[in-house]
Scaffold this motif. Structure first.
Motif, mmCIF file in Angstrom:
data_model
loop_
_atom_site.group_PDB
_atom_site.id
_atom_site.type_symbol
_atom_site.label_atom_id
_atom_site.label_comp_id
_atom_site.label_asym_id
_atom_site.label_seq_id
_atom_site.Cartn_x
_atom_site.Cartn_y
_atom_site.Cartn_z
ATOM 1 N N THR A 216 -1.799 1.355 -3.785
ATOM 2 C CA THR A 216 -0.653 2.048 -3.196
ATOM 3 C C THR A 216 -0.056 2.993 -4.228
ATOM 4 N N GLY A 217 0.208 4.216 -3.821
ATOM 5 C CA GLY A 217 0.744 5.210 -4.742
ATOM 6 C C GLY A 217 -0.315 6.087 -5.386
ATOM 7 N N PHE A 218 -1.576 5.855 -5.050
ATOM 8 C CA PHE A 218 -2.659 6.614 -5.674
ATOM 9 C C PHE A 218 -2.455 8.129 -5.539
ATOM 10 N N LEU A 219 -1.917 8.558 -4.405
ATOM 11 C CA LEU A 219 -1.784 9.990 -4.148
ATOM 12 C C LEU A 219 -0.418 10.563 -4.529
ATOM 13 N N ASP A 220 0.445 9.763 -5.133
ATOM 14 C CA ASP A 220 1.817 10.221 -5.365
ATOM 15 C C ASP A 220 1.870 11.526 -6.161
ATOM 16 N N ARG A 221 1.158 11.584 -7.289
ATOM 17 C CA ARG A 221 1.237 12.799 -8.111
ATOM 18 C C ARG A 221 0.526 13.965 -7.429
ATOM 19 N N VAL A 222 -0.563 13.667 -6.726
ATOM 20 C CA VAL A 222 -1.256 14.710 -5.979
ATOM 21 C C VAL A 222 -0.309 15.360 -4.970
ATOM 22 N N ILE A 223 0.424 14.546 -4.251
ATOM 23 C CA ILE A 223 1.345 15.061 -3.232
ATOM 24 C C ILE A 223 2.443 15.890 -3.872
ATOM 25 N N ASP A 224 2.948 15.451 -5.023
ATOM 26 C CA ASP A 224 3.957 16.241 -5.735
ATOM 27 C C ASP A 224 3.411 17.615 -6.101
ATOM 28 N N VAL A 225 2.168 17.656 -6.563
ATOM 29 C CA VAL A 225 1.543 18.919 -6.962
ATOM 30 C C VAL A 225 1.448 19.870 -5.768
ATOM 31 N N VAL A 226 0.963 19.347 -4.632
ATOM 32 C CA VAL A 226 0.774 20.185 -3.443
ATOM 33 C C VAL A 226 2.114 20.670 -2.905
ATOM 34 N N ARG A 227 3.089 19.785 -2.831
ATOM 35 C CA ARG A 227 4.378 20.185 -2.267
ATOM 36 C C ARG A 227 5.130 21.139 -3.185
ATOM 37 N N LYS A 228 4.945 20.989 -4.479
ATOM 38 C CA LYS A 228 5.560 21.939 -5.415
ATOM 39 C C LYS A 228 5.015 23.341 -5.183
ATOM 40 N N ALA A 229 3.746 23.408 -4.752
ATOM 41 C CA ALA A 229 3.123 24.707 -4.466
ATOM 42 C C ALA A 229 3.446 25.195 -3.054
ATOM 43 N N GLY A 230 4.237 24.429 -2.307
ATOM 44 C CA GLY A 230 4.627 24.837 -0.966
ATOM 45 C C GLY A 230 3.694 24.390 0.128
ATOM 46 N N GLY A 231 2.710 23.542 -0.200
ATOM 47 C CA GLY A 231 1.732 23.099 0.782
ATOM 48 C C GLY A 231 2.160 21.840 1.515
ATOM 49 N N LEU A 232 1.470 21.571 2.616
ATOM 50 C CA LEU A 232 1.704 20.373 3.416
ATOM 51 C C LEU A 232 0.595 19.357 3.188
ATOM 52 N N ILE A 233 0.854 18.122 3.606
ATOM 53 C CA ILE A 233 -0.114 17.036 3.487
ATOM 54 C C ILE A 233 -0.576 16.638 4.881
ATOM 55 N N ILE A 234 -1.901 16.754 5.102
ATOM 56 C CA ILE A 234 -2.503 16.358 6.379
ATOM 57 C C ILE A 234 -3.264 15.057 6.164
ATOM 58 N N ALA A 235 -2.916 14.034 6.924
ATOM 59 C CA ALA A 235 -3.615 12.748 6.877
ATOM 60 C C ALA A 235 -4.550 12.660 8.081
ATOM 61 N N ASP A 236 -5.847 12.653 7.813
ATOM 62 C CA ASP A 236 -6.853 12.511 8.867
ATOM 63 C C ASP A 236 -7.054 11.023 9.120
ATOM 64 N N GLU A 237 -6.432 10.511 10.181
ATOM 65 C CA GLU A 237 -6.456 9.081 10.501
ATOM 66 C C GLU A 237 -7.512 8.752 11.560
ATOM 67 N N VAL A 238 -8.465 9.648 11.761
ATOM 68 C CA VAL A 238 -9.455 9.444 12.806
ATOM 69 C C VAL A 238 -10.216 8.130 12.615
ATOM 70 N N GLN A 239 -10.504 7.751 11.376
ATOM 71 C CA GLN A 239 -11.225 6.493 11.153
ATOM 72 C C GLN A 239 -10.317 5.302 10.835
ATOM 73 N N PRO A 240 -9.326 5.409 9.947
ATOM 74 C CA PRO A 240 -8.567 4.199 9.586
ATOM 75 C C PRO A 240 -7.422 3.844 10.509
ATOM 76 N N GLY A 241 -7.074 4.701 11.462
ATOM 77 C CA GLY A 241 -5.865 4.490 12.246
ATOM 78 C C GLY A 241 -5.956 3.416 13.310
ATOM 79 N N PHE A 242 -4.804 3.177 13.958
ATOM 80 C CA PHE A 242 -4.660 2.238 15.077
ATOM 81 C C PHE A 242 -4.921 0.789 14.663
ATOM 82 N N GLY A 243 -4.500 0.422 13.455
ATOM 83 C CA GLY A 243 -4.544 -0.973 13.026
ATOM 84 C C GLY A 243 -5.874 -1.452 12.501
ATOM 85 N N ARG A 244 -6.871 -0.568 12.427
ATOM 86 C CA ARG A 244 -8.202 -1.001 11.973
ATOM 87 C C ARG A 244 -8.166 -1.627 10.586
#
Length: 421
Positions: A216-244
């Motif tokens: 947990t938290g693996f992507l924290d710094r990555v997300i800070d980097v992207v958002r500092k550059a004005g970008g958004l974060i897209i989570a592709d939940e096609v495989q892990p979603g819906f409680g799998r």
């Protein structure tokens, strides 16, 4: 007599993918089982599309009932898409309150990329170098298996993906920082080129990358980097979603981050072609203002009814809890199996998405993994491989998978390993 494979080749093309050296010619399915046209029964340990089990009667009934009543598109007002949308949105946090329904994960990811471009005014996209997000022209630019005709476009960057056995940066402890540095470099290149950064798109379980074990938290710094550059974060939940994954309904909650856009697909309606993009209201509004978008079949009443039935079955049958409990049991069995077969270099997973990575002589055992996939098919268990070198046996069954099914899976895997090694 012309065989089904010959007909398929003529009609669908010579490179239409099939699983297994001897493809399974399926006739029907129920729960975790598939039957071939020859009457043989197979334990399905691979298909996540029938999330609540093949041909679940409640989903079938919902489709039939709605089809007998009304089916149209969303330019007419109908309640089913609204009822479903409210039920789906209730499963999310992070101010994700709006959605758009489409027909496939590819469409969902294509729309998500355009949403990010509309919201940010930039076009740069960052993904990993060992992933898959779909088949449209835009999304195929992110895929690693085949280079698009003409090469990758200049607004796309692929960064080294995380890995359990060969972690980015050389160690599991330093992998999060090394992954973040790769994203930092991609951001710098996109900004220097004038494209800017519209989004980072990742599967939060890194499913096609081989579902590495990440904290947990693996992507924290990555997300800070992207958002500092004005970008958004897209989570592709096609495989892990819906409680799998058992511990959480969504992969982004397991990793502990707040996405701006979430894409959904495969398991959403148990095989009916349904997918969606979930986002914040202002992002959806900016997309609708920038693009004239309409989907004839997305969100039709029959699709919405099928998807609603799936949500209800997951809750009523406690399938997320089942995924957690049975998945943990299966991983325990596989870990014990690894003590008897030294080719199993790592066992990992979460909920009913787990597997065993095979290595031999200090290298990924790609050929052995392929042989195992076919050997297990011959023994009545269907699974497949994943990973940069297709060296990991991937288990991702319907979420009605039981302890007894896990026992059968691991026993057959034990026997198959003995046969192919």
């Amino acid at each position: 007599m012309t065989t089904a494979i010959e007909r398929r080749t003529r009609l669908l093309g010579p490179h239409m993918t099939t699983f297994y050296r001897d493809p399974v010619h399926v006739a029907r399915g129920e729960g975790v089982w598939l039957w071939g046209t020859d009457g043989r029964q197979y334990l399905d340990c691979y298909n996540n599309v029938p999330h609540v089990g093949h041909c679940h009667p409640r989903v079938v009934d919902a489709i039939c009932t709605q089809a007998r009543t009304l089916n149209t598109h969303t330019r007419y007002v109908h309640d089913m898409i609204l009822d479903y949308g409210e039920a789906l949105i209730a499963k999310f946090g992070h101010d994700l309150t709006s959605m758009l329904m489409v027909c496939s994960g590819s469409e969902a990811n294509d729309v998500a990329l355009r949403m990010a471009q509309a919201a940010t005014g930039k076009i740069g996209i960052i993904g990993t170098d060992n992933t898959y997000h779909g088949n449209t022209t835009a999304v195929s630019q992110l895929n690693s298996s085949k280079v698009p005709v003409g090469g990758y476009q200049t607004h796309v960057r692929q960064v080294p993906s995380p890995d359990t056995m060969v972690p980015v940066g050389g160690s599991r402890e330093g992998q999060a920082e090394a992954f973040a540095k790769g994203v930092e470099q991609a951001v710098a290149e996109l900004e220097e080129s004038g494209h800017g950064v519209s989004a980072l798109i990742v599967c939060p379980y890194f499913a096609n990358e081989g579902f590495p074990t990440l904290e947990t938290g693996f992507l924290d710094r990555v997300i800070d980097v992207v958002r500092k550059a004005g970008g958004l974060i897209i989570a592709d939940e096609v495989q892990p979603g819906f409680g799998r994954i058992g511990s959480h309904w969504w992969g982004h909650d397991k990793l502990g981050f707040s996405p701006d856009i979430v894409t959904l697909g495969k398991p959403m309606a148990n095989g009916h072609p349904v997918a969606a993009v979930v986002t914040r209201h202002e992002i959806l509004t900016s997309f609708q203002e920038a693009f004239k978008y309409f989907n004839t079949f997305g969100g039709n009443p029959v699709s919405a009814a099928a998807a609603m039935a799936v949500l209800n079955v997951i809750d009523d049958e406690n399938l997320a809890d089942n995924a957690r409990d049975v998945g943990a049991y299966a991983v325990e069995l596989l870990s014990e199996l690894a003590t008897r077969h030294d080719v199993i270099a790592n066992v990992r997973g979460s909920g009913l998405f787990f597997g065993a990575e095979l290595w031999r002589d200090g290298k990924p055992a790609t050929d052995l993994c392929a042989a195992m996939v076919d050997e297990m098919r011959e023994r009545g268990v269907l699974l497949h491989s994943v990973g940069r070198y297709s060296q990991t046996l991937k288990v991702r069954p319907p979420c009605v998978f039981s302890h007894e099914n896990a026992d059968q899976l691991v026993q057959v895997m034990d026997d198959a390993l003995g046969a192919v090694k």
